[in-house]
Design a protein around this motif. Sequence first.
Motif, PDB file in Angstrom:
ATOM      1  N   ASN A  74     -14.089  22.012  -9.091  1.00  0.00           N
ATOM      2  CA  ASN A  74     -14.986  23.083  -8.634  1.00  0.00           C
ATOM      3  C   ASN A  74     -14.243  24.084  -7.751  1.00  0.00           C
ATOM      4  O   ASN A  74     -14.704  24.466  -6.678  1.00  0.00           O
ATOM      5  N   ARG A  75     -13.068  24.473  -8.212  1.00  0.00           N
ATOM      6  CA  ARG A  75     -12.212  25.494  -7.578  1.00  0.00           C
ATOM      7  C   ARG A  75     -11.640  25.085  -6.226  1.00  0.00           C
ATOM      8  O   ARG A  75     -11.121  25.905  -5.483  1.00  0.00           O
ATOM      9  N   SER A  91     -19.559  16.552  -4.960  1.00  0.00           N
ATOM     10  CA  SER A  91     -20.218  17.450  -5.900  1.00  0.00           C
ATOM     11  C   SER A  91     -21.669  17.038  -6.097  1.00  0.00           C
ATOM     12  O   SER A  91     -21.960  15.919  -6.478  1.00  0.00           O
ATOM     13  N   ASN A  93     -23.573  18.590  -8.179  1.00  0.00           N
ATOM     14  CA  ASN A  93     -23.907  19.105  -9.494  1.00  0.00           C
ATOM     15  C   ASN A  93     -23.424  18.129 -10.557  1.00  0.00           C
ATOM     16  O   ASN A  93     -22.382  17.511 -10.408  1.00  0.00           O
ATOM     17  N   LYS A  95     -22.561  19.148 -13.472  1.00  0.00           N
ATOM     18  CA  LYS A  95     -21.538  19.882 -14.220  1.00  0.00           C
ATOM     19  C   LYS A  95     -20.396  20.174 -13.264  1.00  0.00           C
ATOM     20  O   LYS A  95     -20.607  20.744 -12.195  1.00  0.00           O
ATOM     21  N   THR A  96     -19.203  19.778 -13.655  1.00  0.00           N
ATOM     22  CA  THR A  96     -18.041  19.911 -12.796  1.00  0.00           C
ATOM     23  C   THR A  96     -16.958  20.705 -13.516  1.00  0.00           C
ATOM     24  O   THR A  96     -16.593  20.382 -14.649  1.00  0.00           O
ATOM     25  N   LEU A  97     -16.453  21.744 -12.848  1.00  0.00           N
ATOM     26  CA  LEU A  97     -15.363  22.546 -13.390  1.00  0.00           C
ATOM     27  C   LEU A  97     -14.042  21.951 -12.921  1.00  0.00           C
ATOM     28  O   LEU A  97     -13.825  21.767 -11.720  1.00  0.00           O
ATOM     29  N   VAL A 110     -15.077  21.742 -18.463  1.00  0.00           N
ATOM     30  CA  VAL A 110     -16.341  21.464 -17.794  1.00  0.00           C
ATOM     31  C   VAL A 110     -16.788  20.073 -18.222  1.00  0.00           C
ATOM     32  O   VAL A 110     -16.943  19.794 -19.411  1.00  0.00           O
TER      33      VAL A 110
END
Length: 119
Positions: A74-75, A91, A93, A95-97, A110
């Motif tokens: 997540n950046r 996290s 969320n 959905k994880t980047l 993702v």
Amino acid sequence: RTNGEEDDSSALSSNNGSDTGVLNGVSVADIDPASRREMNIPAKLRGALITDVAADSASARAGLKPGDVILEINRKPVTCADDAVKLSEESGNKKTLLKIWSRNGTVFAVVDESESPTP
């Protein structure tokens, strides 16, 4: 990270089945000199080395595989296995980047933990 200091492998999911983070089914370790040589990981690259990915996991469906290196979640930068575990637990969320280094270069993936596996 496990309790034993001699073991530098960390599972991003809990072993008892009570999930508090994302990236379940992925195990990571710090990059040591032997792994760096074996996997041809560039000397300056820092991150968490993926050592195992469960075949039925969202991470596997996203294309993660052993030998990949997690550079960001997540950046946020990942410099070691502990960072990956901490960031995956933080996290909120499903959905994880991820920014991943693999033998094919640096890519983004993702991981969507909300997706159910296809039968």
